[in-house]
Design an enzyme around this catalytic site. Structure first.
Site, PDB file in Angstrom:
ATOM      1  N   ASP A  51     -22.507  54.524  13.395  1.00 44.19           N
ATOM      2  CA  ASP A  51     -23.217  55.678  12.720  1.00 44.19           C
ATOM      3  C   ASP A  51     -24.840  55.625  13.091  1.00 44.19           C
ATOM      4  O   ASP A  51     -25.496  55.945  12.278  1.00 44.19           O
ATOM      5  CB  ASP A  51     -23.059  55.698  11.265  1.00 44.19           C
ATOM      6  CG  ASP A  51     -21.693  56.151  11.025  1.00 44.19           C
ATOM      7  OD1 ASP A  51     -20.557  56.087  11.780  1.00 44.19           O
ATOM      8  OD2 ASP A  51     -21.225  56.373   9.889  1.00 44.19           O
ATOM      9  N   CYS A  90     -15.316  57.456  13.199  1.00 41.69           N
ATOM     10  CA  CYS A  90     -14.814  55.949  13.641  1.00 41.69           C
ATOM     11  C   CYS A  90     -13.808  55.916  14.684  1.00 41.69           C
ATOM     12  O   CYS A  90     -13.735  55.313  15.828  1.00 41.69           O
ATOM     13  CB  CYS A  90     -15.095  54.889  12.654  1.00 41.69           C
ATOM     14  SG  CYS A  90     -16.669  54.844  11.662  1.00 41.69           S
ATOM     15  N   LYS A 144     -16.313  45.041  13.107  1.00 45.49           N
ATOM     16  CA  LYS A 144     -15.395  46.006  12.602  1.00 45.49           C
ATOM     17  C   LYS A 144     -14.511  46.573  13.689  1.00 45.49           C
ATOM     18  O   LYS A 144     -14.786  46.588  15.031  1.00 45.49           O
ATOM     19  CB  LYS A 144     -16.385  47.512  12.280  1.00 45.49           C
ATOM     20  CG  LYS A 144     -15.408  48.393  11.681  1.00 45.49           C
ATOM     21  CD  LYS A 144     -16.202  49.419  11.402  1.00 45.49           C
ATOM     22  CE  LYS A 144     -15.717  50.797  11.417  1.00 45.49           C
ATOM     23  NZ  LYS A 144     -16.489  51.815  10.486  1.00 45.49           N
ATOM     24  N   HIS A 146     -10.906  48.658  12.904  1.00 44.48           N
ATOM     25  CA  HIS A 146     -10.788  50.181  12.663  1.00 44.48           C
ATOM     26  C   HIS A 146      -9.946  50.908  13.484  1.00 44.48           C
ATOM     27  O   HIS A 146      -9.629  52.158  13.568  1.00 44.48           O
ATOM     28  CB  HIS A 146     -11.997  50.959  12.455  1.00 44.48           C
ATOM     29  CG  HIS A 146     -12.123  51.925  11.076  1.00 44.48           C
ATOM     30  ND1 HIS A 146     -12.508  52.803  10.754  1.00 44.48           N
ATOM     31  CD2 HIS A 146     -11.752  51.236   9.833  1.00 44.48           C
ATOM     32  CE1 HIS A 146     -12.600  53.301   9.766  1.00 44.48           C
ATOM     33  NE2 HIS A 146     -12.092  52.186   9.024  1.00 44.48           N
ATOM     34  N   HIS A 232     -23.404  51.998   9.098  1.00 50.41           N
ATOM     35  CA  HIS A 232     -22.607  52.597   8.301  1.00 50.41           C
ATOM     36  C   HIS A 232     -22.882  52.396   6.793  1.00 50.41           C
ATOM     37  O   HIS A 232     -23.290  51.403   6.273  1.00 50.41           O
ATOM     38  CB  HIS A 232     -21.193  52.200   8.804  1.00 50.41           C
ATOM     39  CG  HIS A 232     -20.082  53.216   8.134  1.00 50.41           C
ATOM     40  ND1 HIS A 232     -19.720  53.321   6.665  1.00 50.41           N
ATOM     41  CD2 HIS A 232     -19.212  54.103   8.791  1.00 50.41           C
ATOM     42  CE1 HIS A 232     -18.726  54.221   6.599  1.00 50.41           C
ATOM     43  NE2 HIS A 232     -18.432  54.601   7.980  1.00 50.41           N
ATOM     44  N   ASP A 284     -20.833  54.204  17.541  1.00 50.18           N
ATOM     45  CA  ASP A 284     -19.531  54.947  17.855  1.00 50.18           C
ATOM     46  C   ASP A 284     -19.750  56.435  17.538  1.00 50.18           C
ATOM     47  O   ASP A 284     -18.776  57.265  17.763  1.00 50.18           O
ATOM     48  CB  ASP A 284     -18.582  54.281  16.976  1.00 50.18           C
ATOM     49  CG  ASP A 284     -19.065  54.408  15.422  1.00 50.18           C
ATOM     50  OD1 ASP A 284     -20.140  54.788  15.027  1.00 50.18           O
ATOM     51  OD2 ASP A 284     -17.950  54.367  14.554  1.00 50.18           O
ATOM     52  N   ASN A 285     -20.891  56.973  17.058  1.00 50.51           N
ATOM     53  CA  ASN A 285     -20.860  58.297  16.662  1.00 50.51           C
ATOM     54  C   ASN A 285     -22.555  58.575  15.885  1.00 50.51           C
ATOM     55  O   ASN A 285     -23.192  57.578  15.693  1.00 50.51           O
ATOM     56  CB  ASN A 285     -19.821  58.769  15.583  1.00 50.51           C
ATOM     57  CG  ASN A 285     -19.727  58.149  14.642  1.00 50.51           C
ATOM     58  OD1 ASN A 285     -18.543  57.328  14.424  1.00 50.51           O
ATOM     59  ND2 ASN A 285     -20.558  58.040  13.450  1.00 50.51           N
ATOM     60  N   LYS A 302     -22.714  63.129  12.343  1.00 56.91           N
ATOM     61  CA  LYS A 302     -21.571  62.629  12.350  1.00 56.91           C
ATOM     62  C   LYS A 302     -20.725  63.466  11.473  1.00 56.91           C
ATOM     63  O   LYS A 302     -21.208  64.396  10.649  1.00 56.91           O
ATOM     64  CB  LYS A 302     -21.399  61.222  11.338  1.00 56.91           C
ATOM     65  CG  LYS A 302     -20.129  60.644  11.170  1.00 56.91           C
ATOM     66  CD  LYS A 302     -20.362  59.391  10.362  1.00 56.91           C
ATOM     67  CE  LYS A 302     -18.733  58.780  10.097  1.00 56.91           C
ATOM     68  NZ  LYS A 302     -18.552  57.816   9.410  1.00 56.91           N
TER      69      LYS A 302
HETATM   70 MG    MG Z   1     -18.959  55.394  12.889  1.00 65.40          MG
END
Ligand code: MG
Length: 448
Positions: A51, A90, A144, A146, A232, A284-285, A302
């Site tokens: 994030d 994510c 992480k 996920h 995040h 990741d975003n 996001k």
């Molecule tokens: Mg993320």
């Protein structure tokens, strides 16, 4: 072999020592100059923040967060200004990054995996780790994940030799699942080494693990994936970084990520590995809503398919190979990382594998005049029944819906002026392309 010295430039010539020149001339005479095919395959370190926004680093315009190590990394390497992930959250974003395939193909298009999930990235999918492993790479996953939590879905089931980290987020939606057991576990392999995971400690813990992995594998080619928990929610920093940034705790957290990256680059330099290691730093975003994270000058966050949700920083560093001090505007995406890494290590990809990525090695290494082969990117956000979809065609971006919105990203990267009314044929063309990607990647017309 046609290799001249003219392209090196005067400044570069002046900075070279006589010894360097003698070595260079000998290398050319022996036919082993700096042609791409002559170099040994590189180590690869992929650092993925969680994030982090497009505008959160000094080298991407932040004025109130100090990121000297990332700024130096960009000045010694290349900063990409049009790098996008595939989804603004994510799990689908990471699934695409890890496989080079649209998340719809993976059954992971429309939400995030919570700890109780019984599904995940299928073992049969080829990951970045599995793409380089046949070339003898040591593969480490830190941080992480996920992408699935049951046996058969964890990093060590997906081509990674080792794993250290928290498989999940640290927000209450996920930590609550572990309350009865003593809190969110930090794992080494499948064994719990500490719990509950403390957000303030994660960046320093992951950094320490990354340095240990590099030390342990210095003598052989390696692929290291570092998936930071930060920034995040709930973001937090070590005591050494708290209260230091002009952007409050969020800025402190980003400054610690900057420090962490500096530690990794320093270790590579210290071990003499900098000339044979590619380091990629990205996110990741885009930034979470209602946090100090920013995607400026882009629109959105996001959970949206505006550029602020999808376009993130990407810095590539490989001294002597990736051009220094370059800002590259070529359009590339997270889908392209797997074929690019496979190409760099010389690993052919399976025939018949439906990949959505392109090998961007020539773009990454700055071959003169090379343009990105990518034309389109389809993006979907499908969490909680709120469907948002967009498709790029070069500079054009269509937000699907009624009515559709069309933006010219070259003239209007902030997506402020909807020009759909002026380009009805283009709108129709992009709608058809989106329908084609949906069909090809198994995305339903409407959310279930
Ligand atoms: Mg993320």
């Amino acid at each position: 072999m046609a290799v001249g010295v003219g392209h090196l430039g005067l400044a570069n010539m002046r900075s070279r020592s006589v010894a360097d020149w003698i070595i260079g001339i000998l290398a050319l005479a022996l036919g082993c100059g700096d042609r791409p095919s002559a170099a040994p395959p590189p180590n690869i370190v992929l650092i993925l923040c969680d994030d982090l926004g497009y505008g959160d680093l000094g080298c991407y315009g932040a004025k109130d967060i100090r990121t000297p190590h990332l700024d130096r990394m960009a000045s010694e390497g290349t900063r990409f200004t049009d790098f996008s992930v595939v989804a603004p959250l994510c799990t689908p974003s990471r699934a695409a990054l890890m496989t080079g395939r649209y998340p719809g193909r993976l059954g992971l298009a429309t939400g995030v995996l919570r700890p109780g999930a019984t599904n995940g990235l299928a073992a049969a999918e080829m990951t970045l780790a599995e793409a380089v492993k046949p070339r003898g790479y040591a593969t480490g996953c830190i941080g992480k994940w996920h992408l699935g939590f049951r046996p058969g879905m964890r990093p060590t089931d997906q081509g990674f030799d080792s794993y250290f980290g928290v498989l999940h987020n640290l927000d209450k939606f996920e930590t609550a699942h572990f309350d009865a057991e003593g809190g969110m576990p930090i794992l080494r392999g499948d064994a719990v080494v500490e719990r509950p995971a403390d957000p303030a400690k994660m960046t320093s813990l992951y950094t320490q693990e990354a340095l240990a992995f590099i030390d342990a594998n210095r003598e052989r080619p390696f692929f290291l994936y570092v998936g930071h928990q930060m920034p995040h929610l709930p973001f937090d920093a070590s005591p050494a970084f708290k209260g230091k940034s002009a952007r409050g705790l969020y800025g402190d957290v980003v400054e610690e990520l900057d420090w962490s990256t500096g530690q990794i680059l320093d270790r590579l330099r210290g071990l003499g590995l900098e000339k044979r290691t590619l380091v990629l730093f990205t996110s990741d975003n885009g930034p979470e809503r209602n946090t100090p994270g920013t995607a400026a000058p882009l629109r959105g966050t996001k959970h949206t398919v505006f550029e602020g949700g999808l376009r993130v920083p990407l810095i590539a560093w490989w001294p002597g190979r990736v051009p220094a001090g370059r800002a590259c505007e070529e359009f590339i995406t997270a889908l392209d990382l797997l074929p690019t890494c496979a190409g760099l290590v010389g690993q052919p990809l399976p025939v018949g594998l439906a990949l959505d990525g392109h090998d961007m090695g020539a773009v990454l290494l700055g071959a003169e005049g090379v343009r990105s082969p990518r034309e389109t990117l389809y993006a979907l956000y499908g969490l909680n029944q709120h469907r948002r979809e967009s498709i790029r065609l070069g500079r054009w971006k269509l937000h699907l819906g009624a009515p559709p919105q069309l933006y010219d990203l070259a003239a209007d990267p902030g997506e402020a002026r909807d020009v759909a009314g002026q380009h009805p044929d283009l709108v129709r063309q992009l709608e058809l392309r989106a329908a084609g990607v949906r069909l090809e990647t198994r995305i339903p017309e409407a959310m279930p």
